[in-house]
Motif scaffolding. Structure first.
Motif, PDB file in Angstrom:
ATOM      1  N   PHE A  21       0.862  -1.180   0.000  1.00 29.89           N
ATOM      2  CA  PHE A  21       0.000   0.000   0.000  1.00 29.89           C
ATOM      3  C   PHE A  21       0.903   1.236   0.000  1.00 29.89           C
ATOM      4  O   PHE A  21       1.767   1.374   0.870  1.00 29.89           O
ATOM      5  CB  PHE A  21      -0.898   0.017   1.240  1.00 29.89           C
ATOM      6  CG  PHE A  21      -2.027  -0.965   1.194  1.00 29.89           C
ATOM      7  CD1 PHE A  21      -3.177  -0.694   0.458  1.00 29.89           C
ATOM      8  CD2 PHE A  21      -1.964  -2.166   1.890  1.00 29.89           C
ATOM      9  CE1 PHE A  21      -4.227  -1.599   0.415  1.00 29.89           C
ATOM     10  CE2 PHE A  21      -3.019  -3.076   1.857  1.00 29.89           C
ATOM     11  CZ  PHE A  21      -4.147  -2.791   1.117  1.00 29.89           C
ATOM     12  N   TYR A  91      -3.557   5.979   2.410  1.00 25.75           N
ATOM     13  CA  TYR A  91      -3.980   4.688   2.959  1.00 25.75           C
ATOM     14  C   TYR A  91      -3.792   4.584   4.476  1.00 25.75           C
ATOM     15  O   TYR A  91      -4.030   3.523   5.057  1.00 25.75           O
ATOM     16  CB  TYR A  91      -3.251   3.542   2.254  1.00 25.75           C
ATOM     17  CG  TYR A  91      -3.896   3.173   0.942  1.00 25.75           C
ATOM     18  CD1 TYR A  91      -5.082   2.446   0.907  1.00 25.75           C
ATOM     19  CD2 TYR A  91      -3.343   3.560  -0.269  1.00 25.75           C
ATOM     20  CE1 TYR A  91      -5.694   2.108  -0.301  1.00 25.75           C
ATOM     21  CE2 TYR A  91      -3.944   3.232  -1.480  1.00 25.75           C
ATOM     22  CZ  TYR A  91      -5.117   2.502  -1.479  1.00 25.75           C
ATOM     23  OH  TYR A  91      -5.713   2.176  -2.678  1.00 25.75           O
ATOM     24  N   LYS A  99       0.074  -6.068   0.915  1.00 30.14           N
ATOM     25  CA  LYS A  99      -1.376  -6.272   0.844  1.00 30.14           C
ATOM     26  C   LYS A  99      -1.785  -7.647   1.363  1.00 30.14           C
ATOM     27  O   LYS A  99      -2.842  -7.799   1.987  1.00 30.14           O
ATOM     28  CB  LYS A  99      -1.852  -6.043  -0.592  1.00 30.14           C
ATOM     29  CG  LYS A  99      -1.718  -4.578  -1.017  1.00 30.14           C
ATOM     30  CD  LYS A  99      -1.994  -4.341  -2.486  1.00 30.14           C
ATOM     31  CE  LYS A  99      -1.740  -2.866  -2.832  1.00 30.14           C
ATOM     32  NZ  LYS A  99      -1.890  -2.594  -4.271  1.00 30.14           N
ATOM     33  N   HIS A 112     -10.755  -5.707   1.601  1.00 29.96           N
ATOM     34  CA  HIS A 112     -11.463  -5.465   0.337  1.00 29.96           C
ATOM     35  C   HIS A 112     -12.394  -4.254   0.473  1.00 29.96           C
ATOM     36  O   HIS A 112     -12.459  -3.408  -0.433  1.00 29.96           O
ATOM     37  CB  HIS A 112     -12.266  -6.701  -0.064  1.00 29.96           C
ATOM     38  CG  HIS A 112     -12.995  -6.545  -1.364  1.00 29.96           C
ATOM     39  ND1 HIS A 112     -12.358  -6.586  -2.592  1.00 29.96           N
ATOM     40  CD2 HIS A 112     -14.313  -6.326  -1.637  1.00 29.96           C
ATOM     41  CE1 HIS A 112     -13.241  -6.395  -3.553  1.00 29.96           C
ATOM     42  NE2 HIS A 112     -14.436  -6.250  -3.002  1.00 29.96           N
ATOM     43  N   ARG A 115     -10.338  -1.117   0.415  1.00 28.81           N
ATOM     44  CA  ARG A 115      -9.756  -0.831  -0.895  1.00 28.81           C
ATOM     45  C   ARG A 115     -10.809  -0.435  -1.920  1.00 28.81           C
ATOM     46  O   ARG A 115     -10.562   0.426  -2.775  1.00 28.81           O
ATOM     47  CB  ARG A 115      -8.999  -2.055  -1.427  1.00 28.81           C
ATOM     48  CG  ARG A 115      -7.734  -2.392  -0.669  1.00 28.81           C
ATOM     49  CD  ARG A 115      -6.947  -3.467  -1.377  1.00 28.81           C
ATOM     50  NE  ARG A 115      -6.396  -2.970  -2.646  1.00 28.81           N
ATOM     51  CZ  ARG A 115      -5.862  -3.753  -3.571  1.00 28.81           C
ATOM     52  NH1 ARG A 115      -5.851  -5.059  -3.417  1.00 28.81           N
ATOM     53  NH2 ARG A 115      -5.371  -3.234  -4.676  1.00 28.81           N
ATOM     54  N   ARG A 116     -11.984  -1.051  -1.848  1.00 32.35           N
ATOM     55  CA  ARG A 116     -12.916  -0.917  -2.959  1.00 32.35           C
ATOM     56  C   ARG A 116     -14.218  -0.196  -2.635  1.00 32.35           C
ATOM     57  O   ARG A 116     -14.982   0.107  -3.545  1.00 32.35           O
ATOM     58  CB  ARG A 116     -13.259  -2.301  -3.518  1.00 32.35           C
ATOM     59  CG  ARG A 116     -12.060  -3.092  -3.990  1.00 32.35           C
ATOM     60  CD  ARG A 116     -11.207  -2.346  -4.979  1.00 32.35           C
ATOM     61  NE  ARG A 116     -11.914  -2.002  -6.210  1.00 32.35           N
ATOM     62  CZ  ARG A 116     -11.402  -1.271  -7.202  1.00 32.35           C
ATOM     63  NH1 ARG A 116     -10.183  -0.788  -7.078  1.00 32.35           N
ATOM     64  NH2 ARG A 116     -12.091  -1.020  -8.277  1.00 32.35           N
ATOM     65  N   ASN A 160      -6.228   6.685  -7.750  1.00 32.26           N
ATOM     66  CA  ASN A 160      -7.447   7.124  -7.077  1.00 32.26           C
ATOM     67  C   ASN A 160      -7.761   8.601  -7.277  1.00 32.26           C
ATOM     68  O   ASN A 160      -8.930   8.969  -7.424  1.00 32.26           O
ATOM     69  CB  ASN A 160      -7.369   6.788  -5.584  1.00 32.26           C
ATOM     70  CG  ASN A 160      -7.561   5.308  -5.328  1.00 32.26           C
ATOM     71  OD1 ASN A 160      -8.632   4.760  -5.563  1.00 32.26           O
ATOM     72  ND2 ASN A 160      -6.512   4.637  -4.875  1.00 32.26           N
TER      73      ASN A 160
END
Length: 205
Positions: A21, A91, A99, A112, A115-116, A160
């Motif tokens: 990350f 992060y 990760k 998850h 991250r998403r 991002n």
């Protein structure tokens, strides 16, 4: 009048390669990442692309990608603005962690989500929503006016921060943007209509 915006995610970084990350940490490009940035410049040069101004983040992987692209189109000395508003998503406590190790510590599902998801930040960090709240005002006040003035603008930044811009330009929902991944060193060319809507989009993959 031509109104052109080229978005480019930085080439592969050392921490991309190591599956870490990264966020606001500042690793350099790998040899592959440098090659990706140089290739992006060549593709744009082959199209005859020239820029009037460039924007990049406060992190060296984006700055070096920006410079390689400008070198590739023969504009090494172009005016370039650097701003942390274009930095990668922070992060937080995940920064610097592998990760896979993070998944072992917090669980696959939780990592998850961090991250998403659109609006769930990792501990001490930013969600995509938080990143957009930082990136979009700068895009609206500093970058978009240059495009609408008829200029060709390069913006080399991060997965991002650029996804938050793409979300607006492509009119994507919170759910749709989560499925969008930007390739390292891959330019995306937007042409704008006079009312700021998108006339065309081309991905130089």
């Amino acid at each position: 009048m031509e109104r052109t915006l080229v978005l480019a995610r930085h080439g592969q970084s050392d921490w991309n390669l190591k599956n870490l990350f990264t966020g606001w940490k500042d690793p350099d490009l790998t040899e592959q990442g440098t090659a990706e940035a140089i290739a992006a410049g060549k593709k744009l040069n082959d199209m005859g692309m020239k820029f009037d101004v460039a924007f990049t983040s406060d992190l060296q992987r984006a700055q070096k990608t920006c410079q390689h692209i400008l070198d590739g189109v023969g504009q090494s000395d172009l005016t370039t603005y650097r701003d942390l508003a274009l930095n990668e998503r922070d992060y937080g406590d995940l920064s610097g962690l592998n990760k896979d190790d993070a998944r072992k510590k917090w669980g696959e599902e939780q990592v998850h989500i961090w991250r998403r998801s659109y609006d769930v930040p990792p501990p001490g960090g930013e969600s995509l929503k938080d990143t957009a709240a930082r990136t979009l005002p700068y895009f609206i006040t500093d970058i978009l006016p240059q495009v609408m003035a008829g200029k060709s603008v390069l913006c080399a930044a991060h997965g991002n921060s650029l996804r938050s811009i793409v979300m607006v330009l492509d009119r994507l929902s919170r759910e749709e943007i989560l499925e969008v991944n930007l390739g390292t060193g891959v330019p995306i060319i937007y042409k704008f209509n006079a009312d700021t809507t998108i006339a065309s989009k081309e991905i130089l993959g």
